[in-house]
Design an enzyme around this catalytic site. Structure first.
Site, short mmCIF file in Angstrom:
data_model
loop_
_atom_site.label_atom_id
_atom_site.label_comp_id
_atom_site.label_asym_id
_atom_site.label_seq_id
_atom_site.Cartn_x
_atom_site.Cartn_y
_atom_site.Cartn_z
N PHE B 215 0.87 -1.19 0.00
CA PHE B 215 0.00 0.00 0.00
C PHE B 215 0.90 1.24 0.00
O PHE B 215 2.08 1.15 0.33
CB PHE B 215 -0.99 0.00 1.16
CG PHE B 215 -0.40 0.01 2.55
CD1 PHE B 215 0.12 1.18 3.11
CD2 PHE B 215 -0.37 -1.14 3.33
CE1 PHE B 215 0.65 1.20 4.39
CE2 PHE B 215 0.16 -1.14 4.61
CZ PHE B 215 0.67 0.03 5.15
N GLY B 309 -2.35 -6.62 5.09
CA GLY B 309 -1.56 -5.41 5.37
C GLY B 309 -0.35 -5.45 4.47
O GLY B 309 -0.22 -6.35 3.64
N ASP B 310 0.52 -4.48 4.64
CA ASP B 310 1.73 -4.41 3.83
C ASP B 310 1.41 -4.55 2.34
O ASP B 310 0.76 -3.71 1.78
CB ASP B 310 2.75 -5.45 4.31
CG ASP B 310 3.25 -5.13 5.73
OD1 ASP B 310 2.68 -4.23 6.37
OD2 ASP B 310 4.18 -5.78 6.20
N HIS B 311 1.87 -5.66 1.71
CA HIS B 311 1.70 -5.78 0.26
C HIS B 311 0.37 -6.45 -0.10
O HIS B 311 0.33 -7.36 -0.90
CB HIS B 311 2.86 -6.59 -0.32
CG HIS B 311 4.18 -5.89 -0.24
ND1 HIS B 311 4.86 -5.72 0.95
CD2 HIS B 311 4.94 -5.30 -1.18
CE1 HIS B 311 5.98 -5.06 0.74
NE2 HIS B 311 6.06 -4.78 -0.55
N TRP B 312 -0.73 -5.94 0.46
CA TRP B 312 -2.03 -6.59 0.22
C TRP B 312 -2.73 -6.05 -1.02
O TRP B 312 -3.78 -6.55 -1.43
CB TRP B 312 -2.94 -6.43 1.45
CG TRP B 312 -3.54 -5.06 1.59
CD1 TRP B 312 -2.92 -3.96 2.06
CD2 TRP B 312 -4.87 -4.67 1.26
NE1 TRP B 312 -3.78 -2.89 2.06
CE2 TRP B 312 -4.99 -3.30 1.57
CE3 TRP B 312 -5.99 -5.33 0.74
CZ2 TRP B 312 -6.17 -2.57 1.36
CZ3 TRP B 312 -7.15 -4.61 0.54
CH2 TRP B 312 -7.24 -3.24 0.85
#
Ligand code: MG
Ligand code: MG
Ligand code: MG
Lengths: 719, 719
Positions: B215, B309-312
């Protein structure tokens, strides 16, 4: 000292009138709506004013010519259709004693039914007026909302109705209206005025109240005020006039130009081209006809005075045609510094007169009322403005008996009158010192509506407006020459002598400027102006228009933008540093009134002087050689006058000029008449104040002022 | 009771891990970013989770393939031209350790220079990139403002950078990124995953952190967070991907679709058609590729878990393609009831897991920190949501040593874990009682972004949003089935089972709805729905769009509008009457949070329940057979949960249903599992509470609850 003062009188207070006239040194007496000038006073050695009503107080005429009764454009309630037909009762929510549907002129020609869900006009064959029920039946799309715009006759003069209700009159007959613009009435009114002048040889001043068209003042079905727009043209219409307008304008008239989605061209609306055309047309016609009446008055050796109120529509005192009327004087009600300047700045008359508050009416002169407090407060606001731009005369209105019987009230107005005369004595008709540059207020109305911004109806307080209105109220008594400029003025090139431009108001209003802020001509001219050393001050939502990644379109100049939720993901690191020229005099908390939430500083050149949590409230910004200041709000107060004074000098890049004349105490102000060598220091507070007075940057006087005092000293430096 | 619990571990805390695992009954252990799973624990009889990073922790690969490093669309500072040329330094305000201008792909093909004063794209022959200086030189119109949208390589993974800065790491090398979507890296990552699975036979669960695109998380030149949008797609781009997008979409890509005037498609923006297309395209591609990785994991007999989260980006858990990935589980951070529901409501996985707060990080486990208080507060919000839609598992993250050493903290989580297991024990996988109708949240995102409205980044408090966000937080623990519907859903016909529609947010945001409110299809469908008995609840600026005389377009349904200064001349006569069903439980002052100023009631069918001076804050309105409720704001609190509960039953016209199950004390709530005959009464406050529990309208229990207690009783009526 005597003179410059008008008192009201009435039939039941003859001796007391004479006593007070002598005590206060009045040189004019007047009647009012609901009072009479007694015969016995006509021989007094003072000017006699008579209120004169061109449009009412003659029900016989009105009843004989119902087609020439005044008319108003109304808009029905908005009604949502549940099915494929809908009946709208036109008069729902209006008072049938004030207004009556015009059934004489063709509804299909003059009315309009609008689908407010789509904004489309409903074709005239899709609706019918049913006169019996007073309803319009419309073929509808289910769950669309509809309005009917229609003409109604004003069968009770709005101000008469207002005075009737306010003063709880009982047996007075309702005064019908008639429209002086229409052919039969025009001739009748002119003849009648001649006769009246002949019949009233002792009257010196004919006080027109006013000319032909009442500002919009509509009552609801419970006899409560429903809509009041002091600047409203809704009651200046009739098919007779509108057909002339169509010829003049070259396009077809639409009721929507007047009802304006139901907003009735409230001054906060960006005026449409067609509404501006209509104002222009009405001014031309109204001023020409008013001149005919004034000429009659003059032919009898009397003066003609216009009351700036009631039927003032079309006379626009800052319009192009006003001076052509040839009036001797304008008189108006002074509710504040701003409303005083609205009168005292008028050109094209010999003198201006202000009706100070309170009116001697039973709503103030009653148990629990505080007429003395109101008079003091009114005077303190009026006085600062008077020192900048004096009225020539002052006076009072209402029932003199009420004032006379109120303990201490006459002493209070004696004090006011004395100070007023001192000002004239000391200024001797010369101008007071102002800073060596002009300050401009920029909005959609420009010079046509000087001292009229961000207000609803005179000085009436509104929670929505006082934080913006305060800017003008502060300016009304400050040592700056103030111009009011429009966006067209900016497009045509900002005049040389302007050094600071102020834009104040709510987003999308005529005062902020709405779509003008996406006009590259406006933006580039202001950016260049500031870049080259000019100042820009924004208050509230200046330059606001959501477009291309910004809400404040001049966020580069202002150093601030407003968070409309679209940049919540962008981190802000706003921190306060209140060490700045603008705050040097200020001790206490700052007051931004209602303020403006969600403002944040951005760009590389700002300094934040005040914050509310993480929101910025007072921000300065450097932009090339120029400067800007942003205020979240600026209600009137002595402290905010000082803030604005400093902000203007800062924005102009002329901080060093400020102490040319300067008082250290924020609750005091200084006005200098260089030509007469007189300086007034006023105490704007109800407490005693100690202040130093600086002249050319040096302390010249140390003064102790009593509550509300005005102290005169000499401009020693220039002697 | 044991199980359903995951604990973090690390190399330096092996014995203590075993002690706590046994004490708390944990059945899974995990490593974290910055910690390691010790060899010694691999033989423990619990599941072992391993964080797995597909896009970083392999600088050698990244450095060998610089063209396959991840990229982000950036927009330069807005710069105002002073003359006819302008140079914009692209990286000004960005951190050069995080981002590097992409000089490999043709700027003229992939960049865009925009005149933000006009909104026009500057032709590519009117600007040049000067690689040596890192500046773009533009031929400009003086005093227009310009931006450059350009591509940059992400040379430091944003989450690694965040963890590095937050935890004050020193010697850790910056982790470069690589883009799994690109051909060489795709193959490499798949091969590497296979090898990793082979090398790690003791790992049961591969926890992807996450898949391919981070994100949007950008740092400024001072290493501070500059921009964070949890829902942002700005870092999911590259010419390689965009060329595919162009083929798929059938039109040319523009950087503006991503940088969006500098707002970067913040969730509050009404999403453009092109941005929605891009989300769709990315989902198709990301989910397909993610499935390939999950298939690999499965082929080694391991489970695949996704961290939400992170690279979702591109996995949209409520999108059409998510279930196709074939994941076993999703895990996410639980900051509130809303974020819990965001995880627990996900379909298409075998189980969900929540990472409760606080993380065991030194920013909370420090002097002045209150980890126990944070854990309690987090649990009270999470518990009410769990009772409605349970997570299958819970767990913690961070450094276990910090938690273990904090006096009393382990007792606290033991209490949490016990209550969590009790819930599962008593519900036995059955659903809790809900009202016999559905409640819909209406906004531009609809079902694709369930439980994601009006928030910026997870549960982080923003002054601009908490008064709107509160609606979802309240709903997350209430006995209603909640749908999230879009304006297209409304256009296509409101589903039968929905009885109440809620519209909450700021004007012109995606959550209020902006231009959807001038679509007659939307308006008529909602008006019909309410007229025929439906309920409509508006919070903040519902249905807002200035048009045709109204700001709230459904002011007829709502009975309120907002004063935007255009109807200041219209008198309002708002008076409060707070005798109403909605307020029956309420004793103290009401809390509308930041509220909404200038709202007034209008029309003939309203009742005002709360006012702030002359402004209305809580208004009910009757509309045909239906009802509406307006709230000026609704931050989360136990009292506001009760207000909303009553407002929903009132709006639905089903007041009599409310006491089917009901607790008298506002600080308590009741959840009923009818199939197991178990009832939970929770105390949401930190004080002891006394309450009566009603079943079928009659008092069935009188309960005294300890602070924060959850009490289980039997559903006697149904036995
Ligand atoms: Mg009046
Ligand atoms: Mg300077
Ligand atoms: Mg994280």
């Amino acid at each position: 000292m005597t003179g410059r003062l008008t008192l009201p009188t009435d039939a039941d207070i003859i001796d007391e009138t004479i006593r007070l006239k002598n005590l206060l040194g009045a040189d004019a007496l007047r009647d009012c709506d609901g009072t009479e000038m007694p015969e016995a006073l006509l021989s007094e050695p003072v000017k006699k004013y008579a209120t004169y009503y061109t449009t009412r107080k003659d029900n016989a005429w009105a009843m004989k010519h119902p087609e020439e009764i005044q008319q108003e454009y109304l808009i029905s309630n908005r009604i949502t259709a549940r099915g494929e037909t809908l009946r709208i009762r036109l008069m729902e929510g209006f008072h049938t004693e004030q207004l009556k549907v015009n059934t004489l002129d063709d509804p299909k020609r003059w009315w309009e039914v609008i689908d407010r869900t789509t904004g489309e006009v409903v074709p005239t064959d899709a609706w019918e007026f049913d006169e019996a029920s007073g309803e319009v039946e419309i073929r509808t799309i289910p769950y669309h909302e509809y309005t009917v715009s229609f003409l109604a006759f004003l069968i009770w003069d709005p101000v008469h109705m207002y005075n009737f209700i306010t003063n709880d009159w009982k047996d007075t007959p309702h005064q019908l209206t008639y429209d002086v613009r229409q052919p039969k009435t025009k001739q009748y009114v002119k003849d009648k005025l001649k006769k009246w002048c002949e019949d009233n040889p002792h009257i010196d001043v004919v006080r027109f109240t006013t000319f032909f068209h009442q500002f919009t003042l509509t009552f609801d079905d419970k006899k409560r005020e429903k809509y009041v727009e002091w600047f409203g043209y809704s009651a200046s219409v009739s098919p007779y006039i509108l057909e002339q307008f169509e010829k003049w304008a070259g396009y077809k008239f639409r009721p929507e130009y007047i009802v304006d989605q139901g907003y009735h061209n409230c001054m906060f609306r960006v005026p449409s081209r067609q509404f501006l055309d209509f104002i222009e047309f009405q001014q031309i016609e109204v001023c020409a006809l008013a001149k005919e009446l004034v000429d009659i008055v003059h032919s009898y050796g009397k003066e003609a005075m216009m009351f700036l109120g009631d039927h003032w529509i079309g006379t626009e005192p800052y319009g192009k045609y006003f001076a052509g009327i040839g009036l001797d004087a304008v008189v108006g009600s002074v509710g504040s510094g701003v409303t005083l300047r609205m009168i005292s700045d008028i050109k094209g008359v010999d003198y201006t007169e202000g009706r100070l508050l309170p009116y001697f009416f039973p709503d103030v002169f009653c148990e629990g009322g505080d007429p003395i407090g109101e008079a003091r407060d009114n005077w303190r606001k009026a006085r600062r403005a008077l020192l900048r731009s004096p009225l020539d005369r002052i006076g009072y209105g209402g029932y003199l008996k009420l004032a006379s019987n109120w303990p201490g009230f006459i002493d209070e107005i004696q004090n006011v009158v004395t100070q007023f005369r001192e000002i004239h004595e000391n200024m001797q008709g010369t101008a007071s010192y102002v800073a060596p540059f002009k300050v401009a207020i920029l909005n959609c109305w420009g010079s046509q509506r000087r001292w009229m911004s961000n207000q609803v109806h005179h000085a009436i307080w509104h929670r929505e407006t006082y934080s913006a209105e305060g800017v003008l109220e502060c300016l009304s008594g400050m040592p700056f020459e103030v111009e009011f400029i429009s966006f067209d003025d900016v497009r045509n090139g900002i005049p040389e002598e302007i050094k600071v431009i102020i834009n104040v108001g709510d987003a999308y209003t005529a005062f902020s400027g709405a779509e003008n802020w996406i006009d590259e001509k406006v933006l580039t001219n202001i950016r260049r102006f500031v870049d080259q050393g000019g100042g820009f001050i924004g208050v509230g939502e200046p330059t606001a228009y959501q477009y291309q990644g910004r809400y404040f379109q001049l966020s580069d100049v202002l150093g601030v933008d407003r968070e409309m939720c679209f940049s919540l993901s962008t981190d802000k690191y706003n921190e306060k540093n209140d060490d700045h020229f603008i705050l040097e005099d200020i001790d206490g908390a700052l007051d931004f009134g209602e303020g403006t939430s969600r403002v944040y500083a951005q760009g590389g050149h700002y300094q934040i002087l005040a914050m509310d949590g993480e929101y910025s409230q007072l921000v300065v910004n450097e932009y090339g050689r120029g400067h800007s200041v942003y205020f979240a709000g600026l209600p009137y107060s002595p402290q905010n006058c000082r803030l604005l004074l400093r902000a203007i000098y800062y924005a102009a890049g002329m901080e060093q000029e400020m102490k040319r004349y300067y008082v250290t105490n924020v609750d005091t102000e200084v006005t200098v008449f260089q030509k007469t060598g007189k300086i007034a220091v006023i105490n704007n507070s109800a407490q005693a104040q100690h202040t130093e007075l600086y002249i050319k940057g040096k302390c010249a006087y140390v003064l102790d002022l009593k509550p509300g005092e005005m102290r005169w000293v000499d401009d020693m430096e220039d002697r």
